[in-house]
Design a protein around this motif. Structure first.
Motif, mmCIF file in Angstrom:
data_model
loop_
_atom_site.group_PDB
_atom_site.id
_atom_site.type_symbol
_atom_site.label_atom_id
_atom_site.label_comp_id
_atom_site.label_asym_id
_atom_site.label_seq_id
_atom_site.Cartn_x
_atom_site.Cartn_y
_atom_site.Cartn_z
ATOM 1 N N ILE A 152 4.996 10.731 -4.635
ATOM 2 C CA ILE A 152 4.537 10.752 -3.242
ATOM 3 C C ILE A 152 4.828 9.380 -2.625
ATOM 4 C CG2 ILE A 152 2.578 11.028 -1.682
ATOM 5 C CD1 ILE A 152 2.931 13.642 -2.950
ATOM 6 N N LYS B 146 4.807 7.047 0.926
ATOM 7 C CA LYS B 146 4.363 6.908 2.315
ATOM 8 C C LYS B 146 5.482 6.232 3.095
ATOM 9 C CE LYS B 146 0.666 5.088 5.260
ATOM 10 N NZ LYS B 146 -0.028 6.308 5.683
ATOM 11 N N ASN C 57 3.362 10.968 4.492
ATOM 12 C CA ASN C 57 3.609 11.025 3.057
ATOM 13 C C ASN C 57 4.553 12.183 2.794
ATOM 14 O OD1 ASN C 57 1.645 9.119 2.986
ATOM 15 N ND2 ASN C 57 0.383 10.147 1.458
ATOM 16 N N VAL D 287 -11.799 5.005 4.454
ATOM 17 C CA VAL D 287 -10.526 5.351 3.840
ATOM 18 C C VAL D 287 -9.616 4.134 3.815
ATOM 19 C CG1 VAL D 287 -9.308 6.057 5.914
ATOM 20 C CG2 VAL D 287 -8.765 7.136 3.758
ATOM 21 N N ASP D 288 -8.842 4.027 2.743
ATOM 22 C CA ASP D 288 -7.796 3.024 2.686
ATOM 23 C C ASP D 288 -6.544 3.698 3.229
ATOM 24 O OD1 ASP D 288 -5.692 1.421 2.023
ATOM 25 O OD2 ASP D 288 -6.587 0.748 0.148
ATOM 26 N N TYR D 289 -6.120 3.285 4.413
ATOM 27 C CA TYR D 289 -5.007 3.966 5.065
ATOM 28 C C TYR D 289 -3.724 3.817 4.259
ATOM 29 C CZ TYR D 289 -7.843 4.662 9.206
ATOM 30 O OH TYR D 289 -8.814 5.080 10.062
ATOM 31 N N GLU D 290 -3.708 2.830 3.385
ATOM 32 C CA GLU D 290 -2.489 2.610 2.620
ATOM 33 C C GLU D 290 -2.355 3.622 1.483
ATOM 34 O OE1 GLU D 290 -0.159 -1.086 0.569
ATOM 35 O OE2 GLU D 290 -1.897 -1.449 1.807
ATOM 36 N N THR D 291 -3.464 3.860 0.768
ATOM 37 C CA THR D 291 -3.377 4.756 -0.385
ATOM 38 C C THR D 291 -4.053 6.089 -0.123
ATOM 39 O OG1 THR D 291 -5.447 3.964 -1.294
ATOM 40 C CG2 THR D 291 -3.458 2.794 -1.963
ATOM 41 N N GLY D 292 -4.823 6.160 0.930
ATOM 42 C CA GLY D 292 -5.543 7.382 1.207
ATOM 43 C C GLY D 292 -6.821 7.486 0.395
#
Lengths: 414, 461
Positions: A30, A32, A38, A87-92
């Motif tokens: 996956i 991003k 993603n 939420v961590d926008y980088e890893t979700g």
């Protein structure tokens, strides 16, 4: 390559993808993309992966805020659940924020209402709660009370919120401050979360009220404009997903608190008193069960409970079981109480002969209007603390869990 | 100029993540909701500009809902179901027709939108395919991405303190097709839009009507990118791009941002350009693997342009008629086979142009003419029982009375014609041939074969 790495991937068909690797399972990678999307790439299609230099993460400014010491002191105790997750926008990935300054960053309104402290007790799904957690929580509450707080807010997963509120109600005998359990039906990582209004309303309520005891503070309806303060022993999650899932059962809510902090009381409630607080903890080794009555029941279903310390029967209607299990109930030499799967209404085991038979078998709970969950908590707590006087106390109102009189309401579910 | 297009097309399936029908309703709402949205700094350490822009407004939102097109999922009171399979299949078909490569695994994302147009505070969107292209008169244009996303609610009113939205539209599936920034002229932008529209219509299951297809234009003139939203129609694209170029020359441009196309072809500032920081995975929906088996099972339709081309070639049809036949989904092959005596262009005209003429000349609803009626009339024409010039009257008769009375179209017999001419000449020997034909037409209500009459007159004079 590991999650978080920035990479340039060349596929076997020579197309190129650039982005950050996300955590993923099995044979799919996956990625991003720079656009934010993603996408999954089958690993067998990858020809070459090249690591790129990652832009350094910008540091967040340190947040400085001054607490207003003249305001009422409130401590938020976190037990997990989604209410304070971000939420961590980088890893979700969803992470939780518990420090007072982090809570204030997420809900800046709170600092104008109360003087806030915040601590993490546990970080768990509410389904994993057991009696030991109720005990820990109660002890933490005592610590806070000793510090002199005016009120406590407990953030909690919603699924078993009403078990915990009942448990704390019984453990904390003669509690002399408001303790509000607050959850969220929409996680805090979305703009539409109900968490903020629930927390703001809880703070506003504590700020103004002379109520003492344990209650739940959640949305009163689907709008983001009013919360209900629900009695800790007479409340139940009645919907899987709605914001207003928590409903008062067989009583009115204690109060409503609107978006501006205006409180409207709906009924009588316990107020400040001079009695001494007693901590009456659960026996953490108890085994207590709830059995739901249904049609086509087998005797074996009751056998499971023979080594238990207590049992709640979630009977049909006024408090009934099938004829063929009466013999099995008789065999169980443990405290057994009746509650109704109707949820609303009162147990009355005098109306049909089966009910009378159940009373002869020492099944308790006649004339009680407790939910199965409150019955379960109360029974367990009584076994832990008042085993000798269990029959009398189970059917006696101790914390507002039994309402001797039900007022007529056009819509009983209201 | 660097210009890229984003085409959004609503699908006519159920909504993307729930079981509601995709119906847009505009009358009295069944219920109202009042909600708020909030946002905070994203964990990347940067605040998403577009999100912040809205949150600073600290507004509340009134949502007007309808039981026929809204459910608990629509109003953020129940988690989503899985991505609608039919919508996904359509998006995959469109992807393949645009020569794009479907991703191996789809992950639905949440795109933070806090202007209230999505009750959740985010729009669910998924990347379906990448790296496609279409052929245009100016060469290949890249199709960078094809996404499937939820339609937003429609804003009805906007004030400083609150906005009102009609939420019947919320959640309708949208296919978003984005081209590369390779379109070099205004006219070419239009050509690309038309072509993509044609591909979409070839697959079908689209919503029709105003607003069901929308074009956004990404444009930069040697400077930051500007996204222009809300074009009413394709015709306005070149003009608006031209106006925007002039505006930028005059006012300059500092930052990428989003603008709204106005009716007078100018544009107005809408919001800053959203960044990638506002996207994070929709954890309520499992990822979807796109298997080869699934892709192989998709039946790709023949493109409308190809169908038109085929008709033109196979039946020597005029281009316009061929296009209309395809548009109206008429199985022309059948007609040609059934009526070998009739010319193909004539059959096409009966099917396409005559209904239009009936509508304009007779003010009748020619939509009521169905295959059965056309076949009845064409059969008579094929058997020479009806003359071509009576086709329209015959269809009108059928439309009005439900019956064909052929006798009304019968011509006067040669014998009766000759006798009448003889009498006319006898009465007035000085009559010119033209005047005689005029008298005949009047007498027989037009049911005279003019050619035959001339012959007889010539013979008798």
């Amino acid at each position: 390559m590991k999650p978080g790495d920035k990479v340039k991937i060349t596929l076997k068909d020579n197309s190129i993808k650039e982005g950050i690797i996300m955590p993923s399972k099995d044979d799919t990678l996956i990625l991003k993309l720079n656009s934010g999307y993603n996408l999954g790439i089958n690993k067998t299609k990858i020809k070459e992966t090249k690591q790129l230099k990652k832009e350094p993460m910008k540091k967040q400014d340190k947040i400085n805020f001054i607490q207003d010491k003249t305001l009422k002191r409130v401590t938020i105790l976190h037990t997990g659940g989604t209410i304070s997750s971000k939420v961590d926008y980088e890893t979700g990935a969803v992470s939780s924020k518990f420090k007072p300054e982090e809570i204030i960053t997420m809900f800046p309104e709170l600092k104008r209402i109360v003087n806030l402290d915040s601590r993490l007790i546990s970080n768990m799904f509410s389904d994993d709660m057991n009696f030991s957690h109720y005990n820990i929580l109660a002890k933490e509450i005592i610590k806070e009370i000793k510090k002199g707080v005016n009120g406590i807010i407990i953030t909690h997963g919603t699924d078993t919120l009403h078990y915990t509120s009942a448990a704390l109600s019984f453990i904390l005998e003669h509690i002399n401050i408001p303790i509000l359990l607050v959850g969220a039906q929409r996680s805090s990582d979305r703009g539409s979360s109900d968490a903020s209004l629930n927390l703001i309303a809880a703070c506003n309520f504590i700020k103004e009220t002379n109520f003492v005891g344990v209650a739940i503070c959640m949305h009163a309806n689907t709008n983001d404009n009013v919360c209900a303060i629900l009695h800790g022993c007479k409340v139940r999650k009645m919907h899987t997903s709605r914001r207003d899932a928590f409903r008062s059962i067989n009583t009115d809510s204690i109060a409503t608190v609107d978006e501006y902090g205006k409180i409207v009381y709906q009924r009588d409630y316990s107020k400040k008193h001079d009695q001494k607080l007693n901590l009456k903890l659960f026996n953490e080794n108890l085994k207590v069960g709830i059995i739901k009555i249904h049609t086509h029941m087998s005797k074996e279903q009751f056998e499971v409970y023979k080594n238990f310390d207590g049992l709640v029967i979630e009977g049909t209607g006024l408090g009934h079981t099938p004829e063929n299990v009466l013999e099995e109930i008789k065999k169980l030499k443990i405290p057994i109480v009746m509650s109704s799967q109707c949820i609303y209404g009162r147990i009355n085991m005098n109306i049909y002969s089966k009910g009378r038979h159940l009373q002869e078998l020492n099944v308790l709970g006649n004339f009680c209007d407790m939910t199965p969950e409150t019955s379960f908590i109360k029974l367990s707590w009584l076994i832990s603390n008042h085993k000798d006087n269990l029959k009398h106390l189970f059917e006696t109102n101790l914390r507002g869990e039994i309402n001797p009189k039900t007022v007529f309401n056009e819509d009983f579910q209201k | 100029m660097k210009c890229g297009l984003e085409i959004h097309q609503q699908l006519n399936t159920k909504k993307l993540f729930c079981d509601c029908n995709s119906i847009i309703i505009d009358d009295k709402p069944d219920f109202f909701l009042k909600r708020k949205l909030r946002t905070s700094a994203s964990e990347l350490g940067e605040i998403d500009k577009a999100a912040l822009h809205e949150s600073q407004k600290n507004k509340y939102f009134i949502y007007e809902g309808y039981h026929d097109s809204n459910c608990l999922i629509c109003i953020d009171e129940e988690p989503p179901l899985e991505l609608n399979k039919k919508a996904l299949n359509i998006a995959l078909q469109v992807s393949l027709l645009l020569n794009a490569k479907p991703v191996d695994e789809i992950q639905v994302m949440r795109k933070v939108v806090i202007d209230g147009s999505n009750i959740t505070g985010f729009q669910r969107t998924a990347l379906i395919a990448t790296d496609g292209y279409i052929e245009t008169s100016e060469g290949k244009i890249k199709i960078e991405t094809i996404c499937l996303e939820e339609e937003a609610a429609k804003k009805k009113k906007d004030t400083q303190d609150y906005s009102i939205y009609n939420i019947s539209r919320l959640g309708i599936p949208l296919i978003e097709i984005a081209t590369g920034p390779e379109i070099k002229s205004n006219e070419s932008a239009k050509e690309v839009a038309v072509k993509i529209g044609m591909v979409l219509r070839s697959v079908g299951s689209l919503r029709r009507g105003i607003g069901s297809i929308r074009q956004d234009v990404n444009v930069s003139f040697n400077g930051p990118r500007v996204e222009i939203k809300g074009f009413q129609d394709l015709q306005s694209i070149p003009k608006i791009i031209k106006f925007e170029e002039e505006r930028q020359k005059e006012e300059g441009i500092k930052e990428p941002h989003v603008r709204k196309a106005e009716k007078d072809f100018t544009t107005t500032f809408l919001r800053p350009m959203p960044g990638s920081a506002r996207m994070y995975p929709e954890t309520d929906i499992p990822t979807i693997k796109i298997s080869k088996t699934l892709l192989d099972s998709l039946e790709l339709p023949v493109l409308i342009d190809k169908k038109v081309e085929n008709l033109e070639e196979n039946y020597n049809l005029q281009a316009e008629l061929a296009r209309e036949l395809v548009k109206n989904k008429i199985n022309f092959k059948d007609y040609v086979k059934l009526y070998p005596g009739l010319e193909t262009n004539f059959i096409a005209r009966v099917l396409i142009e005559i209904p239009k003429e009936i509508k304009s000349r007779f003010k009748l609803d020619s939509n009521e003419l169905k295959e059965k009626e056309f076949k009845e009339v064409l059969q008579l024409l094929n058997e020479n029982k009806l003359r071509k010039e009576n086709t329209i009257d015959c269809l009108v008769q059928l439309l009005k009375s439900g019956k064909i009375r052929l006798e009304e179209f019968k011509r006067v017999s040669d014998k009766e014609l000759e006798e009448t001419i003889r009498e006319l000449i006898k009465k007035n020997p000085k009559l010119s041939p033209g005047a005689i034909i005029g008298d005949l037409m009047k007498k027989f209500n037009g049911k005279v074969d003019g050619k035959k009459a001339s012959e007889i007159i010539k013979k008798l004079l």
